[in-house]
Structure formats: structure tokens, C-alpha cells
Design a protein around this motif. Sequence first.
Motif, PDB file in Angstrom:
ATOM      1  N   ALA A  66       0.820  -1.217   0.000  1.00  0.00           N
ATOM      2  CA  ALA A  66       0.000   0.000   0.000  1.00  0.00           C
ATOM      3  C   ALA A  66       0.852   1.265   0.000  1.00  0.00           C
ATOM      4  CB  ALA A  66      -0.941  -0.003   1.201  1.00  0.00           C
ATOM      5  N   GLY A  67       2.169   1.113  -0.070  1.00  0.00           N
ATOM      6  CA  GLY A  67       3.042   2.278  -0.179  1.00  0.00           C
ATOM      7  C   GLY A  67       3.643   2.785   1.111  1.00  0.00           C
ATOM      8  N   PHE A  68       3.425   2.081   2.214  1.00  0.00           N
ATOM      9  CA  PHE A  68       4.036   2.481   3.478  1.00  0.00           C
ATOM     10  C   PHE A  68       5.517   2.113   3.474  1.00  0.00           C
ATOM     11  CE2 PHE A  68      -0.388   2.331   4.686  1.00  0.00           C
ATOM     12  CZ  PHE A  68      -0.515   3.316   5.640  1.00  0.00           C
ATOM     13  N   GLU A  69       6.302   2.900   4.187  1.00  0.00           N
ATOM     14  CA  GLU A  69       7.729   2.626   4.340  1.00  0.00           C
ATOM     15  C   GLU A  69       8.069   2.540   5.819  1.00  0.00           C
ATOM     16  OE1 GLU A  69       9.925   5.653   2.317  1.00  0.00           O
ATOM     17  OE2 GLU A  69       9.114   5.087   0.352  1.00  0.00           O
ATOM     18  N   LEU A  70       8.913   1.580   6.147  1.00  0.00           N
ATOM     19  CA  LEU A  70       9.391   1.418   7.515  1.00  0.00           C
ATOM     20  C   LEU A  70      10.325   2.576   7.838  1.00  0.00           C
ATOM     21  CD1 LEU A  70       9.739  -0.287  10.117  1.00  0.00           C
ATOM     22  CD2 LEU A  70      11.568  -1.512   8.926  1.00  0.00           C
ATOM     23  N   ILE A  71      10.016   3.328   8.901  1.00  0.00           N
ATOM     24  CA  ILE A  71      10.867   4.475   9.231  1.00  0.00           C
ATOM     25  C   ILE A  71      11.597   4.310  10.555  1.00  0.00           C
ATOM     26  CG2 ILE A  71       9.539   6.103   7.838  1.00  0.00           C
ATOM     27  CD1 ILE A  71       8.481   7.165  10.612  1.00  0.00           C
ATOM     28  N   HIS A  72      11.131   3.369  11.403  1.00  0.00           N
ATOM     29  CA  HIS A  72      11.781   3.191  12.702  1.00  0.00           C
ATOM     30  C   HIS A  72      11.424   1.819  13.256  1.00  0.00           C
ATOM     31  CE1 HIS A  72      13.449   4.281  16.603  1.00  0.00           C
ATOM     32  NE2 HIS A  72      12.350   3.836  17.171  1.00  0.00           N
ATOM     33  N   SER A  73      12.396   1.166  13.880  1.00  0.00           N
ATOM     34  CA  SER A  73      12.118  -0.086  14.589  1.00  0.00           C
ATOM     35  C   SER A  73      12.870  -0.073  15.912  1.00  0.00           C
ATOM     36  CB  SER A  73      12.497  -1.302  13.754  1.00  0.00           C
ATOM     37  OG  SER A  73      13.864  -1.321  13.477  1.00  0.00           O
ATOM     38  N   GLU A  74      12.272  -0.747  16.902  1.00  0.00           N
ATOM     39  CA  GLU A  74      12.845  -0.715  18.240  1.00  0.00           C
ATOM     40  C   GLU A  74      12.362  -1.925  19.040  1.00  0.00           C
ATOM     41  OE1 GLU A  74      13.287   2.684  21.673  1.00  0.00           O
ATOM     42  OE2 GLU A  74      11.567   2.798  20.345  1.00  0.00           O
ATOM     43  N   PRO A  75      13.282  -2.632  19.700  1.00  0.00           N
ATOM     44  CA  PRO A  75      12.870  -3.760  20.549  1.00  0.00           C
ATOM     45  C   PRO A  75      11.980  -3.279  21.698  1.00  0.00           C
ATOM     46  CG  PRO A  75      15.259  -3.737  20.241  1.00  0.00           C
ATOM     47  CD  PRO A  75      14.736  -2.450  19.693  1.00  0.00           C
ATOM     48  N   HIS A  76      11.025  -4.126  22.086  1.00  0.00           N
ATOM     49  CA  HIS A  76      10.164  -3.801  23.221  1.00  0.00           C
ATOM     50  C   HIS A  76       9.680  -5.090  23.870  1.00  0.00           C
ATOM     51  CE1 HIS A  76       6.134  -4.840  21.633  1.00  0.00           C
ATOM     52  NE2 HIS A  76       6.653  -4.546  20.460  1.00  0.00           N
ATOM     53  N   SER A  77       9.103  -4.949  25.046  1.00  0.00           N
ATOM     54  CA  SER A  77       8.513  -6.100  25.749  1.00  0.00           C
ATOM     55  C   SER A  77       7.157  -5.703  26.332  1.00  0.00           C
ATOM     56  CB  SER A  77       9.464  -6.588  26.844  1.00  0.00           C
ATOM     57  OG  SER A  77       9.755  -5.541  27.743  1.00  0.00           O
ATOM     58  N   LEU A  78       6.385  -4.951  25.551  1.00  0.00           N
ATOM     59  CA  LEU A  78       5.107  -4.438  26.028  1.00  0.00           C
ATOM     60  C   LEU A  78       4.085  -5.535  26.314  1.00  0.00           C
ATOM     61  CD1 LEU A  78       4.699  -1.371  23.635  1.00  0.00           C
ATOM     62  CD2 LEU A  78       5.305  -1.341  26.068  1.00  0.00           C
ATOM     63  N   PHE A  79       4.147  -6.647  25.560  1.00  0.00           N
ATOM     64  CA  PHE A  79       3.187  -7.739  25.751  1.00  0.00           C
ATOM     65  C   PHE A  79       3.779  -9.092  25.401  1.00  0.00           C
ATOM     66  CE2 PHE A  79       2.039  -4.729  22.388  1.00  0.00           C
ATOM     67  CZ  PHE A  79       2.480  -5.405  21.259  1.00  0.00           C
ATOM     68  N   GLY A  80       5.096  -9.193  25.499  1.00  0.00           N
ATOM     69  CA  GLY A  80       5.811 -10.432  25.236  1.00  0.00           C
ATOM     70  C   GLY A  80       7.291 -10.141  25.143  1.00  0.00           C
ATOM     71  N   SER A  81       8.086 -11.178  25.002  1.00  0.00           N
ATOM     72  CA  SER A  81       9.534 -10.965  24.931  1.00  0.00           C
ATOM     73  C   SER A  81      10.030 -11.091  23.491  1.00  0.00           C
ATOM     74  CB  SER A  81      10.260 -11.972  25.819  1.00  0.00           C
ATOM     75  OG  SER A  81       9.985 -13.280  25.379  1.00  0.00           O
ATOM     76  N   GLY A  82      11.142 -10.435  23.222  1.00  0.00           N
ATOM     77  CA  GLY A  82      11.781 -10.514  21.911  1.00  0.00           C
ATOM     78  C   GLY A  82      11.016  -9.834  20.793  1.00  0.00           C
ATOM     79  N   LEU A  83      10.199  -8.845  21.111  1.00  0.00           N
ATOM     80  CA  LEU A  83       9.401  -8.172  20.097  1.00  0.00           C
ATOM     81  C   LEU A  83      10.128  -6.952  19.543  1.00  0.00           C
ATOM     82  CD1 LEU A  83       5.953  -8.342  21.914  1.00  0.00           C
ATOM     83  CD2 LEU A  83       6.757  -9.785  20.023  1.00  0.00           C
ATOM     84  N   ILE A  84       9.843  -6.647  18.286  1.00  0.00           N
ATOM     85  CA  ILE A  84      10.397  -5.456  17.649  1.00  0.00           C
ATOM     86  C   ILE A  84       9.239  -4.645  17.085  1.00  0.00           C
ATOM     87  CG2 ILE A  84      11.886  -4.544  15.828  1.00  0.00           C
ATOM     88  CD1 ILE A  84      13.539  -7.139  16.113  1.00  0.00           C
ATOM     89  N   GLY A  85       9.006  -3.488  17.692  1.00  0.00           N
ATOM     90  CA  GLY A  85       7.961  -2.595  17.226  1.00  0.00           C
ATOM     91  C   GLY A  85       8.454  -1.790  16.040  1.00  0.00           C
ATOM     92  N   GLU A  86       7.561  -1.522  15.117  1.00  0.00           N
ATOM     93  CA  GLU A  86       7.924  -0.796  13.892  1.00  0.00           C
ATOM     94  C   GLU A  86       6.940   0.336  13.625  1.00  0.00           C
ATOM     95  OE1 GLU A  86       9.833  -4.467  11.330  1.00  0.00           O
ATOM     96  OE2 GLU A  86       7.795  -3.824  10.852  1.00  0.00           O
ATOM     97  N   THR A  87       7.459   1.470  13.215  1.00  0.00           N
ATOM     98  CA  THR A  87       6.643   2.578  12.759  1.00  0.00           C
ATOM     99  C   THR A  87       6.771   2.663  11.251  1.00  0.00           C
ATOM    100  OG1 THR A  87       6.988   3.766  14.832  1.00  0.00           O
ATOM    101  CG2 THR A  87       6.230   5.070  12.943  1.00  0.00           C
ATOM    102  N   TRP A  88       5.640   2.695  10.587  1.00  0.00           N
ATOM    103  CA  TRP A  88       5.563   2.798   9.122  1.00  0.00           C
ATOM    104  C   TRP A  88       4.802   4.071   8.787  1.00  0.00           C
ATOM    105  CZ3 TRP A  88       6.608  -1.402   5.457  1.00  0.00           C
ATOM    106  CH2 TRP A  88       7.167  -2.539   6.050  1.00  0.00           C
ATOM    107  N   GLU A  89       5.176   4.708   7.672  1.00  0.00           N
ATOM    108  CA  GLU A  89       4.483   5.925   7.237  1.00  0.00           C
ATOM    109  C   GLU A  89       4.400   5.982   5.731  1.00  0.00           C
ATOM    110  OE1 GLU A  89       6.240   9.495   8.821  1.00  0.00           O
ATOM    111  OE2 GLU A  89       5.623   9.008  10.862  1.00  0.00           O
ATOM    112  N   ARG A  90       3.485   6.837   5.270  1.00  0.00           N
ATOM    113  CA  ARG A  90       3.417   7.144   3.840  1.00  0.00           C
ATOM    114  C   ARG A  90       2.733   8.490   3.633  1.00  0.00           C
ATOM    115  NH1 ARG A  90      -0.181   4.703  -0.506  1.00  0.00           N
ATOM    116  NH2 ARG A  90       0.061   6.855  -1.119  1.00  0.00           N
ATOM    117  N   GLU A  91       3.111   9.129   2.563  1.00  0.00           N
ATOM    118  CA  GLU A  91       2.439  10.371   2.134  1.00  0.00           C
ATOM    119  C   GLU A  91       1.116   9.996   1.495  1.00  0.00           C
ATOM    120  OE1 GLU A  91       3.618  13.550   2.534  1.00  0.00           O
ATOM    121  OE2 GLU A  91       5.393  12.767   3.552  1.00  0.00           O
ATOM    122  N   LEU A  92       0.163  10.912   1.559  1.00  0.00           N
ATOM    123  CA  LEU A  92      -1.140  10.642   0.934  1.00  0.00           C
ATOM    124  C   LEU A  92      -1.292  11.433  -0.329  1.00  0.00           C
ATOM    125  CD1 LEU A  92      -3.347  10.538   4.127  1.00  0.00           C
ATOM    126  CD2 LEU A  92      -2.566   8.627   2.751  1.00  0.00           C
TER     127      LEU A  92
END
Length: 167
Positions: free
Chosen positions: A141-167
Motif C-alpha cells: 500500500a506504499g508504506f515505508e518502515l521508518i523506525h524499529s525498536e525492541p520492546h517487551s510491552l506484551f511479550g519478549s523478543g518483540l520489535i515494534g515498527e513505525t511505518w508511514e506514507r504520504e497521501l
Amino acid sequence: MANTAPSKPPYILRHHQPGDLGWIIHRHGVLYHQEYGWDERFEAVAASVAAEFLQKFDPARERCWIAEWNGERAGSVVLMKKTDEVAKLRLLLVEPKARGLGIGARLVDECLRFARQVGYRRMTLWTNSLLVSARSIYEKAGFELIHSEPHSLFGSGLIGETWEREL
């Protein structure tokens, strides 16, 4: 002569009704625990997003779509205002029995169409690296990964990602 008319999707999309956000919270809690082992903290995240959506709902700038297939809820997505110019895609889910019908891509497309229509200039979303199918939908759909970061908000070994796109 063969019928060459495009076939109609076997599902419908509609706006949310009373009870739908409760269903979204429930299904996120159950499915993500079954499929990824995420704990009840993920259900709390879904509940928090749903509560914020309902409490601050602006029908002129925000939407929730429910996909129905064979008379049952089969998927969902929420579009929320982040800023006057940025929309945020939230709570995308497709039931396992309805996967492969194009529901996820259609829900994302509806978010993009609506966001453009009401004047947003950008869309963002947060997901996790192991959600391969969702990530594929976002990328197509045209989104691009702009940031990723390990987290443990609801489990272990997770990597959260922020994706964005222009409209």
C-alpha cells in the motif's frame, strides 16, 4: 459467451456499530495470544486504543470499518486522527477463516481513501516485525518502515515498527 464482469468480493465493509469495538478488543486478545503468545497486556493495548477512539470519535475525520463475511465479523480497522495533517491506522485484524479474501488490503485501502478525502497529508501506523502478512499489506500500500525498536510491552523478543506514507 463467458461472463467477464469482475466478481464482487464475498464480503461487505460497513462502519462500526455498538458492540463492534468490544469484538475488536476480544478478537485481538484471543488471536494474538493463540498465534503469537502475546499476553493480556496486548488486549489492554487494544482496549486502550478502542476506548480512545470511542471517547474522542470525530466522524468527520475518523472511521472504523468492519468486514463481514457469511454474516459474521471477519475483520476490522480503525483510522484515528493523530494531528490535523496525520492519520493513524490502528487495530487491523482479519479472522483466520477469512484470510486470503483480500480483506486486509481492502481495509487499508479504505483508510487511505478516506484519509485523502478528509484532507490528511500523511498516514502512520505501528506494528510488530513478526506480523509478516500485515507488513506485506502495508508495504504494497506504499508504506515505508521508518523506525524499529525492541520492546517487551506484551511479550519478549518483540520489535515494534513505525511505518508511514504520504497521501
